[in-house]
Enzyme design. Structure first.
Site, mmCIF file in Angstrom:
data_model
loop_
_atom_site.group_PDB
_atom_site.id
_atom_site.type_symbol
_atom_site.label_atom_id
_atom_site.label_comp_id
_atom_site.label_asym_id
_atom_site.label_seq_id
_atom_site.Cartn_x
_atom_site.Cartn_y
_atom_site.Cartn_z
ATOM 1 N N ASP A 1 22.005 -29.485 19.894
ATOM 2 C CA ASP A 1 22.347 -28.984 18.565
ATOM 3 C C ASP A 1 21.135 -28.291 17.950
ATOM 4 O OD1 ASP A 1 23.873 -28.622 16.226
ATOM 5 O OD2 ASP A 1 23.097 -30.484 15.352
ATOM 6 N N HIS B 1 23.391 -28.715 5.411
ATOM 7 C CA HIS B 1 22.890 -29.876 6.133
ATOM 8 C C HIS B 1 22.318 -30.881 5.130
ATOM 9 C CE1 HIS B 1 22.539 -26.597 9.211
ATOM 10 N NE2 HIS B 1 23.156 -27.523 9.911
#
Length: 295
Positions: free
Chosen positions: A82, A180
């Site tokens: 990721d 995020h």
């Protein structure tokens, strides 16, 4: 079964109008919590590791744990890098046995982003590894990089179509208003932008920063074409919160087998809710959900 390519999962999700839940894992405990819950839910799942986790645990250890989990499980499991921050790390993960990688050139100018991603696609494709990339920037904190609201840019639909064609990526992470880390207020997702991107882009679309996003928004995003939802912060919060609660009540406990158990259980609750939110329960074959009698 062996680790599988996430391309198979995402293609089936796109065809079936649901999503695959992808979870960032950090150690054996979080990995087992994700896999055990996915088995209970009869759902395909993606295990994700950031560059920071790769440095913390080591890509060989991460692959060994994921490979063992996959061989013992009877569900499709993919191991994904990721937010890979450089080409060399992506190559190392591919060579190690990761079945999917994300190379993140979103902070680069468009042409450099394309060039960086194309290098990874050319290396990954002959090896059967799926490649995800990102166009536009999701706000918040990804690893040590802080992206402010002012720096974050949303994905331009026309540029997204050009980007996919020129890079050859298998899936595309888009920026439509998620972030995020933890949200300061309720996120505002640009669903109209998502619809325009979906019309112009044929590959599966990925939504980062899904922790903390209201369920109705995630469901709408999936209905409009999102095929993969990324969950990281919710896992960290659940794990840490359970540990803190345990030590408040058991301040002298030193056995990790005891204090990790409530943390694992807390993560499993999160994983179950996100898998059900994604609609991937019972989607092991990529087809319709099995009937109750067939479960």
């Amino acid at each position: 079964m062996p680790l599988v390519s996430s391309k198979i999962m995402l293609t089936a999700a796109q065809r079936g109008h649901y999503a695959i839940a992808a979870f960032n894992i950090h150690n054996l405990e979080t990995l087992k919590a994700v896999v055990e819950t996915a088995r209970e839910e009869r759902a395909p799942v993606i295990l994700q590791a950031t560059p920071g986790t790769c440095r913390h645990a080591g890509i060989n250890f991460l692959h060994a744990m994921a490979k063992t989990a996959a061989l013992e499980a009877d569900i499709p499991i993919a191991l994904h890098l990721d937010h890979g921050d450089d080409v060399d790390l992506a190559f190392k993960c591919i060579d190690c046995g990761f079945t999917s990688v994300m190379v993140d050139g979103s902070k680069l100018p468009f042409e450099q982003n394309v060039e960086m991603v194309r290098k990874v696609v050319n290396y990954a494709r002959p090896r059967g590894v799926q490649v995800e990339a990102e166009l536009g920037r999701v706000g918040g904190v990804e690893e040590t990089l802080s992206v402010s609201e002012y720096e974050a840019t949303l994905t331009e639909p026309e540029k997204a179509a050009e980007y996919v064609e020129r890079t050859g990526v298998d899936s595309l992470a888009i920026a439509i208003g998620t972030a995020h880390g933890m949200y300061k207020g309720e996120p505002k997702l640009d669903f109209e932008r998502l619809e325009r991107i979906r019309k112009l882009v044929t590959v599966p679309l990925v939504l980062h920063g899904c922790s903390g996003v209201p369920e109705d928004m995630v469901k709408k995003a999936i209905a409009l074409g999102i095929c993969k939802i990324n969950i990281a912060t919710d896992i960290k919060i659940a794990f840490a919160g359970a540990l803190l609660d345990y030590f408040k009540n058991n301040p002298k406990e030193v056995d990790p087998r005891k204090y990790f158990k409530p943390a694992v259980d807390a993560v499993k609750d999160v994983v179950k809710s996100k898998i059900r939110l994604a609609g991937s329960c019972g989607r092991l074959s990529g087809g319709a959900r099995p009937s109750p009698a067939g479960e």
